[in-house]
Structures are given as C-alpha cells and as structure tokens.
Design an enzyme around this catalytic site. Structure first.
Site, PDB file in Angstrom:
ATOM      1  N   SER A  64       0.930  12.817 -37.545  1.00 26.65           N
ATOM      2  CA  SER A  64      -0.061  13.701 -38.173  1.00 26.65           C
ATOM      3  C   SER A  64      -1.219  12.980 -38.852  1.00 26.65           C
ATOM      4  CB  SER A  64       0.635  14.631 -39.168  1.00 26.65           C
ATOM      5  OG  SER A  64       1.432  15.576 -38.491  1.00 26.65           O
TER       6      SER A  64
ATOM      7  N   ALA B  37       1.968   6.979 -41.042  1.00 27.63           N
ATOM      8  CA  ALA B  37       2.808   8.045 -41.600  1.00 27.63           C
ATOM      9  C   ALA B  37       3.596   7.589 -42.812  1.00 27.63           C
ATOM     10  CB  ALA B  37       3.766   8.575 -40.527  1.00 27.63           C
ATOM     11  N   CYS B  38       3.983   6.323 -42.871  1.00 24.95           N
ATOM     12  CA  CYS B  38       4.912   5.924 -43.921  1.00 24.95           C
ATOM     13  C   CYS B  38       4.857   4.419 -44.166  1.00 24.95           C
ATOM     14  CB  CYS B  38       6.335   6.343 -43.556  1.00 24.95           C
ATOM     15  SG  CYS B  38       6.794   5.973 -41.854  1.00 24.95           S
TER      16      CYS B  38
ATOM     17  N   ASN C 242      11.705   4.502 -44.154  1.00 21.15           N
ATOM     18  CA  ASN C 242      10.736   5.536 -44.513  1.00 21.15           C
ATOM     19  C   ASN C 242      11.477   6.795 -45.002  1.00 21.15           C
ATOM     20  OD1 ASN C 242      11.783   6.317 -42.005  1.00 21.15           O
ATOM     21  ND2 ASN C 242       9.899   7.353 -41.440  1.00 21.15           N
TER      22      ASN C 242
ATOM     23  N   CYS D 246      12.401   9.713 -43.906  1.00 19.59           N
ATOM     24  CA  CYS D 246      13.439  10.385 -43.104  1.00 19.59           C
ATOM     25  C   CYS D 246      14.461   9.441 -42.518  1.00 19.59           C
ATOM     26  CB  CYS D 246      12.788  11.209 -42.009  1.00 19.59           C
ATOM     27  SG  CYS D 246      12.032  12.712 -42.632  1.00 19.59           S
TER      28      CYS D 246
ATOM     29  N   GLU E 196      14.452   7.016 -40.226  1.00 15.64           N
ATOM     30  CA  GLU E 196      14.499   6.507 -38.854  1.00 15.64           C
ATOM     31  C   GLU E 196      13.720   5.213 -38.668  1.00 15.64           C
ATOM     32  OE1 GLU E 196      10.522   8.116 -38.957  1.00 15.64           O
ATOM     33  OE2 GLU E 196      12.432   8.830 -39.761  1.00 15.64           O
TER      34      GLU E 196
ATOM     35  N   PRO F 281      10.791  12.057 -36.884  1.00 14.85           N
ATOM     36  CA  PRO F 281      10.635  13.521 -36.956  1.00 14.85           C
ATOM     37  C   PRO F 281       9.317  13.928 -36.331  1.00 14.85           C
ATOM     38  CG  PRO F 281      11.148  12.591 -39.112  1.00 14.85           C
ATOM     39  CD  PRO F 281      10.822  11.441 -38.211  1.00 14.85           C
ATOM     40  N   THR F 282       9.346  14.979 -35.545  1.00 14.03           N
ATOM     41  CA  THR F 282       8.104  15.439 -34.920  1.00 14.03           C
ATOM     42  C   THR F 282       7.428  16.503 -35.760  1.00 14.03           C
ATOM     43  OG1 THR F 282       9.411  16.956 -33.568  1.00 14.03           O
ATOM     44  CG2 THR F 282       8.808  14.854 -32.606  1.00 14.03           C
ATOM     45  N   GLY F 283       8.103  16.969 -36.806  1.00 14.19           N
ATOM     46  CA  GLY F 283       7.474  17.831 -37.798  1.00 14.19           C
ATOM     47  C   GLY F 283       6.507  18.828 -37.200  1.00 14.19           C
TER      48      GLY F 283
END
Length: 795
Positions: A116, A131-132, A313, A315, A317, A465-467
């Site tokens: 995102s 992302a992280c 991160n 989540c 993964e 995660p594809t959120g």
C-alpha cells in the site's frame, strides 16, 4: 482434530472443474481471468478513492481513477532505471519508458500489486514506499526515547514497526547511573504504544507495532500477560521468541534458565511446560501472544555477518535486521490459470513473467524510496530486501475445483511456491548481472560454496498480509481460505445489501440453486455445511471456520517450505476451542517447520470482529465459563413518528437549561434533548453531545439509572436550583432523568407505538467497527481488516 479430507463419493474431480469452468465462463468471470485489463470491482473503486488516489491539499482528486494511480506509480518507479546502463541499442529514456509500460501492464492486469505505501506515495510528495521497519532498542534511556521518536516519524510516513525488547534489563534490576530500580521492558513498551496512539500514519491512520521478548528474559511472564485485560498495548501485536530447545523442554516438562540481559547471568528458572501453557492460555483468551522461532529464522538469515535477527514486522512474516525495511508486493494467483477446453490448469509461463517483472519493480522501489531516517536508508540499500508474495490462493483452488483442506491443495501450494521462489532467485540473479549484487553480498549466505551465487536482493520471497491490495485486485486474502461466501454490507443510507462471492454466485446460478433466501441464510450461517446445496459445492466452497486448525497450520507449513522469510496467516479456531487445542497448534507449527504462528479463537478479543452466525451462541465455553451472555452491544430502537414527554427547567451555572425527556410505551425514558437559555459556543456543543449519547444509550436499552449514576456529580460551575445543588450541565441532565425513573405521569397509556430492538444479522455479530467507515472488520492474516473501505490495522 483433522476432518476427512477425501472428496465426497461420486464427485469426479474433472467433472467438478468442468462445471466450475462453465459457470464462471457463463458469468463472464473467466474472461476476467484471461483479460489483460480486467474490471475493477465497485468495492475496489470505493477503497481507491478513499485512501489511494492522489489528492491536492484541498482534497481534490489528482488521480482521476485507478489507471491514473497505476500510471503514476509505474512512471515514478521506472525512473530508477536511469541509475543503470541501458540495454544495447536503447537510450536511457527509451529504457525507462519501456519499464514504465511493463510495470503498468503488470499492475493493470491485476497480476501483481506492490504494498500500500508504494501505491499511495510513489510519485507524490511523501515518497515513502516501504510497509514496515525494525528498530533496535538498546538498554539506555537515550536509546529508548530515540526509538520512540523514530517510531513516530515512521508511523507518520505510513509504515509499521517491529521491536525486540530483549536487551532491556528486567523489572527491579539496578540502574547503575542513579542507583535506582529499573521498571522493565513491559513498562517501556507502553511508551511506544502511547506514541503510536497519538501519531496517525500519513495523517490518516494509526500505526501498528510488533513487540518481541525472548522466552528466557526474566520478565517473560509479565510480558505474556501484558494484554490480558485488553486495555494495554492496544497498538501492539506481541510475540514470544522461543527456540527449538525450549519446545523440547516444554514437551518434557523441564526447567530452563532465565538470563539477565544486562549481566548475561542466570537469575532464575521456570518450568518450560508451565510457560508454554501460559502462552497458549493467553492466546486462547486474547489472541496474544503469538510465537516466533527465532533460531529457525536466523538459520535463514541472509546476512549473518551484519548481525542477528531479533524481531519481525507487525504481522510477523518479515524478519528483519535492525534498521532494515520490507518492500513487499503480491502476485494474484487467481489470475494464473489457463482455461483450455474442459481443462483448468496453472499458467506457469504467465506466473514466471509476473515474477520477473515484480522483482524488477520491487528492486526499483528500494532506489526510489525516501526513507524516514538515515539509518534505515543505509541498511535498506545495503541488503536490498524485497518480498514477493501471493494473494488469491483460495480463488485459485475454487477455479481448479480443489478443496482447501486436502492433500491436493497442500501439494499445489508447495508446487506454486517453489516455482515462485525459483523464478524470484532467477530474476534477482539476472538483475545482479546488470546492476551488481547487493552491497552486503560478500559476507552473505549467497556468497558461499553452496550458495545461490550473485543476487541483487536478500531473501526475495515473503508471504505478507495482502490487506487492502487484495480488495483492489478483487482477490481472496493471501493464502487464507475464503472467509465468507455471503455477507451484509451497510451503505451510507443504512440500506443493507447482501453480497456474495462472485465464484459461488456464478456456480449457484449455473447449477440452478441460487436464491436471495439462500444468500441471506448463508450470510447468517457463514457456511454451506448445513444448507441444501450439492455436496461437491460444499467441498469447493469451504470457508475458514469449516477448516480445522490443523489444516490451517499444515497449509502455512506447505507455503513456508519455499518461502525465504515467513508466512502471514491466521490459524482460526471456533469459539468453543480449548486451550489444549491452541497448544496443539503451536506444537504442530514447531513440528512442521513453521517460523511462527498467530492464532485467533472466534470471539476471544475484546473487540469482536466479523464472525459467523454461530459466534457467541455457545452457552458455555470449553473452560466452563459462561461467556456467551449478552455482551451489551445493541442496535438502537427505531424512533416512532410521535412520542410523549416532559420538559424540565433546571438552573445551572451557565444559565437555565431546558431538558426534554420522552418516554416509551412502558413509561421508561426513551430519549433526551437539552437546550441552554444562554446558547452558543462550547457549552451548547457539549450539551448536544451529551444529549445525543444519552438518547443513544436509552434507545439501546441501557438502564437509565446507570446513566444517572455516571453523570451525577460531574462538576463545572455549580448553582442552586430550588434547594438542589446542580454542579454542571451533565449533572443537570442526570437530575432531570432521576426525577422520572419511578413515576412518569406523562407516559402514554393507550395507543402506544410498539418499540422493538432492530434485529442484528447473526453473521455480523460484533463489538468493533471500522474506524474509517463504521463497517464490519474481521481478523485475517494476523490483523483486523475492513472489507468495505480497506482499512487495515497492521498494514
């Protein structure tokens, strides 16, 4: 624990695939799979407009639609090519333009989407694309609060953060510089949590964090219980870092040592089984903590010469070294099929092309990124980590007629992920020939006699995660099974729309059993298992809660075998699961080679997420406690056209207040309105807010006496009213209510309008709603996610 994975009798696999192919072709979905420019769904347009399309400072859209957004991203990322020599016979600009077109085609086909932040920020002022991140936390006050500041900067830019707090000395330990007593890691985690709570990511949403503590830290028991009451560390996922040795000790019931990180000395012992059982018990109650196998993660550390991986991160993964970032994207497996006659097969050539371009795109992200702090920029460019992942796996299984919890599905998962990993290595190696290896390559695992050789990127495969991007792509989330086949969406005028999974609706219509009644029943039940549909349909369209936790773990393990980093997946448990069931899942994750595990028992979190119709209907849980009692969350009663009431005048320190109380047919307070004689400013605004909340509570069935007890005694500017001390506006409202709790002559005695609670569909039983759109959220891929607007707590 394991259901029978065998296909039901008389269901021929080839016939099932034929039926599904005919159904989706007839519905036009097959064309979407084959088309290079599939349509965006209505839901994806809503999500994109709300959060992704570029806007000016006045809120006017600069991206006119999804195509403009994707062209903006492709154009921006292609500029990294200008840093490298162009191919023979091309100018640098020709090379860049070709890359832009290639990136755009990949994303517009919905074969792949980056994470995102890249979609939101590429080509815009912020230009923060990761992302992280993971930040190290040293055992000094200066380090701790430097990291708090850096966390705020990262969250402001739209990223999430992970931390290991294992270096912090335990509670009660000596502080050498002052002779004081240390408060311990859990206390300092609260500082990070508070900072997160007040800083919104990119000005739109709060950040997410991962906190990790090693199982041998002296404060481990306090850490495990840190989220037990639901009011602490609300912006953190927490995980216990366990080792394979600890798991063996837990199974044998042995004692293990606790190590003070300040001194390196043994400070005590705990029973490994008792600690393991406590982890399972807390996860059963709250969903936290998870577990991570840090020794396994470090065996796959691509750059051990740079240090040991201590955290992941938010989540879980993406394990990262201190100051590394994750630059992620996901391939849409729903698009990687070929319809040929009656056959539905994997399109391996299309998958290979998508992987090659996605590796190129993510490598360019590293160059074009504006990192939030210099240390992250340096480390990210040194190791050049990327993460190619997947989404749409459940959609792929549906198209191929394969049951999720079956050996056939596990085999397909492993095969698909092996091909993705091989193609990622190949693509990264080819980039290395053109651009050079990542700077830390010399000491990496790739530069070893049995290594992969030249690589442009470290550990290039991650299942993240594809959120929201799965909503944009119109695909199922990550490697999760379908969560629901039918659900209710509330639109802005409070209209309830029943929406269904497109593949299921196509099959239902093709096979002749579709009906609105079926979809409503499915929205309520959440599963096909008790509904009248063909057995083979029940096999193909299994949802998360049809699948036992064992199969969830086995699916995660299948993908893990060919994933460099780790796998984002939630192991779903039914409401009536036991603590022993949670413990078995952890043990199975250890035995099958997983690098970590996140569990969620339906209904366990204080903020209940989207659930099936069976949630909360068990009279007693597995521990013998009644937790299915009324939660107190209600839908307000509708207001009739006419209603009777009385108006009270109360003198306050701000002037005369006029409080109108209306009553239901039983003579009980139903709503309240208040006005102030000296109107204007904050007083009137606050009074209106109080009245609205009181009315909402009364219409929702809250006992009026409870409201009186809460409001009485609040003091602002006291005044006397006929011998009664009125302390404030809220106190005045409570006083007026209290006068009419036992005797109400104004209540109607005849012709009363019958007032009832509006029914809440069982499939939407919840106590938590999306903070952006007030829609339903559910727990998936280790985090809360809204299907309506794309809000994701951890993204």
């Amino acid at each position: 624990m394991r259901p029978n994975p065998a296909r039901r009798p008389n269901d021929n696999a080839q016939d099932v695939r034929r039926r599904i192919k005919e159904a989706v072709t007839q519905a036009g979905i097959a064309g979407q799979v084959a088309s290079p420019v599939p349509d965006f769904t209505q839901n994806s347009h809503v999500v994109l407009k709300r959060r992704y399309l570029s806007k000016d400072r006045e809120g006017n859209l600069l991206d006119r639609g999804p195509e403009d957004m994707l062209r903006r991203v492709a154009n921006n990322l292609s500029k990294a090519d200008l840093n490298y020599p162009a191919a023979t016979g091309r100018t640098a600009e020709q090379e860049r333009q070709a890359t832009e077109d290639e990136f755009y085609a990949l994303m517009r086909s919905l074969d792949f989407l980056p994470n995102s932040p890249t979609l939101m920020n590429a080509g815009r002022e912020l230009q923060q694309l990761s992302a992280c991140f993971v930040l190290p936390v040293e055992d000094t006050l200066e380090s701790i609060f430097t990291r708090v500041k850096q966390t705020a900067l990262i969250h402001k830019s739209g990223g999430g953060t992970g931390f290991s707090f294992n270096r912090l000395r335990p509670e009660g330990d000596v502080v050498g510089s002052t002779g004081g007593i240390a408060s311990g890691p859990v206390s300092f985690i609260r500082a990070f949590d508070t900072a997160t709570d007040v800083v919104k990511q990119g000005g739109t949403r709060r950040g997410a964090n991962m906190g990790i503590l090693n199982v041998d830290h002296p404060d481990i028991l306090r850490f495990i219980r840190a989220k037990e009451n639901g009011d602490q560390l609300v912006n953190f996922n927490i995980s216990v870092a366990v080792t394979e040795k600890f798991m063996e000790q837990a199974q044998r019931g042995e004692e293990y040592d606790l190590i003070n990180p300040r001194t390196g000395q043994v400070t005590g012992q705990l029973n490994a089984k008792e600690v393991f059982d406590l982890i399972a018990d807390m996860a059963w109650k709250t969903g936290d903590p998870g577990i991570v196998f840090l020794d396994r993660i470090n065996r796959d550390n691509p750059n051990p010469q740079l240090g040991r991986i201590e955290s992941t991160n938010p989540c879980g993964e993406q394990p990262l070294l201190p100051f590394e970032s994750c630059n992620l994207g996901s391939l849409n497996l729903a698009r990687m099929v070929r319809y040929d006659g009656i056959q539905v097969t994997m399109d391996w050539e299309r998958l290979a092309r998508a992987v090659r371009t996605s590796v190129h795109l993510l490598d360019n992200v590293i160059d074009m990124n504006e990192y939030p702090i210099p240390e992250i920029a340096e480390m990210s460019r040194k190791t050049r980590r990327i993460g190619v992942g997947v989404m749409g796996f459940a959609d792929l299984l549906v198209q191929m007629g394969i049951r999720y919890d079956s050996e056939e599905a596990l085999a397909l998962a492993e095969t698909v992920m092996r091909r993705i990993q091989e193609e990622s290595y190949k693509a990264s190696s080819e980039l290395a020939q053109l651009r050079g290896t990542f700077p830390a390559w010399e000491g990496s695992i790739y530069n070893q006699p049995d290594g992969l050789g030249s690589m442009r990127n470290s550990a290039p495969v991650t299942i993240a995660p594809t959120g929201t991007i799965s909503i944009i792509a119109g695909a199922s989330s990550g490697i999760e099974p379908l969560f629901a086949l039918s659900y209710v969406r509330n639109v802005m005028d409070n209209t309830r729309l029943v929406e269904g999974n497109s593949y299921f609706e196509a099959v239902a219509k093709h096979e002749g059993f579709y009906s609105t009644e079926l979809m409503e029943q499915l929205a309520e039940k959440g599963s096909l298992e008790t509904l009248e549909v063909p057995p083979w349909v029940k096999d193909v369209f299994r949802v998360s809660h049809d699948i036992s936790p064992e199969w969830h773990v086995r699916m995660q393990a299948a993908f893990q075998r060919h994933t460099d980093n780790s796998v984002s997946k939630t192991i779903n448990f039914p409401h009536n699961a036991t603590v022993a069931d949670i413990a078995k899942a952890y043990i199975l994750a250890y035995e099958t080679g997983c690098k970590g595990l996140t569990v969620y028992r339906d209904g366990s979190k204080a903020g209940q997420v989207l659930s099936t119709g069976e949630t909360g209907q068990h009279a007693d849980d597995a521990q013998g406690q009644d937790i299915a009692a009324d939660t107190g969350y209600r839908t307000p009663r509708p207001r009739p056209q006419s209603i009777h009431g009385v108006t009270e005048r109360v003198r306050t320190g701000h002037g005369n207040m006029y409080i109108t109380i209306n009553f239901d047919e039983e003579g009980k307070p139903f709503e309240a309105f208040s006005t102030l004689g000296k109107a204007g400013g904050c007083d009137s605004a606050q009074l209106e807010a109080i009245s609205r909340l009181v009315s909402l509570a009364l219409r929702s069935g809250i006992d009026a006496q409870e409201l009186v007890d809460q409001l009485r005694g609040i003091t602002c500017c006291p005044a006397w009213d006929d011998g009664t001390l009125v302390r404030s506006g809220p106190d005045a409202v409570a006083l007026a209510l209290d006068r009419h709790l036992t005797d109400n002559p104004a209540a109607p005695r005849t012709g009363a309008v019958q007032l009832t609670f509006a029914a809440q569909p069982a499939a939407l039983v919840q106590a938590r709603k999306c903070p952006d759109c007030n829609g339903q959220v559910y727990f998936l891929e280790g985090c809360l996610k809204c299907m309506s607007c794309g809000w994701n707590k951890c993204e």
